[in-house]
Design an enzyme around this catalytic site. Structure first.
Site, PDB file in Angstrom:
ATOM      1  N   ARG A  16     -40.118 -47.469  19.101  1.00 57.11           N
ATOM      2  CA  ARG A  16     -40.778 -48.652  18.528  1.00 57.11           C
ATOM      3  C   ARG A  16     -42.242 -48.347  18.195  1.00 57.11           C
ATOM      4  O   ARG A  16     -43.080 -49.248  18.141  1.00 57.11           O
ATOM      5  CB  ARG A  16     -40.681 -49.853  19.462  1.00 57.11           C
ATOM      6  CG  ARG A  16     -39.266 -50.191  19.891  1.00 57.11           C
ATOM      7  CD  ARG A  16     -39.209 -51.407  20.799  1.00 57.11           C
ATOM      8  NE  ARG A  16     -37.978 -51.409  21.583  1.00 57.11           N
ATOM      9  CZ  ARG A  16     -37.723 -52.202  22.606  1.00 57.11           C
ATOM     10  NH1 ARG A  16     -38.633 -53.097  22.980  1.00 57.11           N
ATOM     11  NH2 ARG A  16     -36.601 -52.117  23.269  1.00 57.11           N
ATOM     12  N   HIS A  57     -37.388 -56.138  17.422  1.00 56.08           N
ATOM     13  CA  HIS A  57     -36.343 -55.814  18.388  1.00 56.08           C
ATOM     14  C   HIS A  57     -35.437 -56.996  18.709  1.00 56.08           C
ATOM     15  O   HIS A  57     -34.210 -56.889  18.678  1.00 56.08           O
ATOM     16  CB  HIS A  57     -36.972 -55.294  19.686  1.00 56.08           C
ATOM     17  CG  HIS A  57     -35.969 -54.962  20.745  1.00 56.08           C
ATOM     18  ND1 HIS A  57     -35.488 -55.898  21.647  1.00 56.08           N
ATOM     19  CD2 HIS A  57     -35.348 -53.795  21.049  1.00 56.08           C
ATOM     20  CE1 HIS A  57     -34.613 -55.327  22.445  1.00 56.08           C
ATOM     21  NE2 HIS A  57     -34.508 -54.048  22.111  1.00 56.08           N
ATOM     22  N   GLU A 117     -32.305 -48.522  14.206  1.00 54.18           N
ATOM     23  CA  GLU A 117     -31.317 -49.194  15.048  1.00 54.18           C
ATOM     24  C   GLU A 117     -30.902 -50.533  14.453  1.00 54.18           C
ATOM     25  O   GLU A 117     -31.730 -51.395  14.155  1.00 54.18           O
ATOM     26  CB  GLU A 117     -31.840 -49.420  16.473  1.00 54.18           C
ATOM     27  CG  GLU A 117     -30.776 -50.074  17.346  1.00 54.18           C
ATOM     28  CD  GLU A 117     -31.160 -50.256  18.794  1.00 54.18           C
ATOM     29  OE1 GLU A 117     -30.415 -50.963  19.508  1.00 54.18           O
ATOM     30  OE2 GLU A 117     -32.207 -49.717  19.211  1.00 54.18           O
TER      31      GLU A 117
END
Length: 244
Positions: A16, A57, A117
């Protein structure tokens, strides 16, 4: 292949954007992590109400930004009103939730790798759009698309025969079924590898890459390297010279 990331030694992946020291999943974090020597950045995406991929996220704005609400229910304009830096530290006030395209442009300019992701279940149309964006920025060979959701990976494989895929897990899993994905990696929580290092040999025999997440100490990184791990996702800046 042209544009492919060199993985012959050790790949340091900024989780991240080195989330321990920068506001996670922001352009500020991605730029600074590459400045500190990361080979690749790892980021998470969700889609807006208009199916625009943005980097965050959680499936809501609540934890990391000043906004609230579920990403899928919000327009891009709604999301861009939120501050994604000030909750981490006041000095990062003004950071926004980035569009995926902003990070793709950065990776292309810096010749950096990308771990992308998929946090949610995506549609075939969204999968096609993601691959088109990666192709525009010449990042297909520098990207691994990762997910805890195997159906996402099977969908992407149906749409593209060679892009690298990575199955994320924090549980012991059988590696052999992953060979059905073609060019693929198993992305394990690092303690699984420390507790069962024979997984590295098994993966090698099956032709699978084995990557680990999320490393938070130099000592752990050294242990993993000694065992044979060559792709590490980390929350903190790690120098290869300190590990190898």
């Amino acid at each position: 292949m042209k544009g492919q990331l060199d993985k012959t030694s050790l790949e340091i992946v900024a989780h991240r954007g080195y989330a321990a020291i920068f506001p996670e999943n922001t352009m500020e974090a991605f730029r600074r992590s590459l400045d500190l020597g990361a080979d690749s950045i790892e980021l998470d995406i969700h889609h807006t109400k208009e199916s625009i991929p943005v980097i965050i996220h959680d499936d809501t704005l609540n934890r990391t930004t000043t906004g609230t609400g579920r990403i899928r229910d919000l327009t891009l304009a709604d999301i861009l009103e939120a501050d994604a830096g000030i909750k981490f530290k006041p000095e990062f006030a003004g950071c926004k939730v980035p569009l995926l395209e902003e990070a793709l442009e950065l990776c292309s300019e810096r010749k950096a790798g990308l771990q992308l992701e998929l946090k949610e279940h995506i549609t075939e149309e969204e999968g096609r759009a993601l691959l088109q964006m990666l192709n525009i920025y010449n990042l297909i060979e520098r990207t691994i698309i990762i997910s805890f959701h195997s159906n996402n990976l099977m969908l992407v494989r149906k749409l593209h025969p060679t892009i690298e895929l990575g199955f994320l897990t924090d549980n012991h899993v059988a590696l052999e079924p992953l060979t059905g994905l073609g060019r693929a990696a198993c992305c394990l929580q690092y303690e699984l590898v420390l507790n069962k290092p024979e997984l590295i040999r098994e993966a090698n025999e099956l032709g699978l890459d084995l990557a680990v997440w999320t490393v938070r100490s130099l000592e752990i990184a050294k242990q993993l390297y000694a065992l044979g791990i060559r792709r590490m996702t980390t929350d903190i800046p790690l120098l290869k010279s300190d590990i190898v």
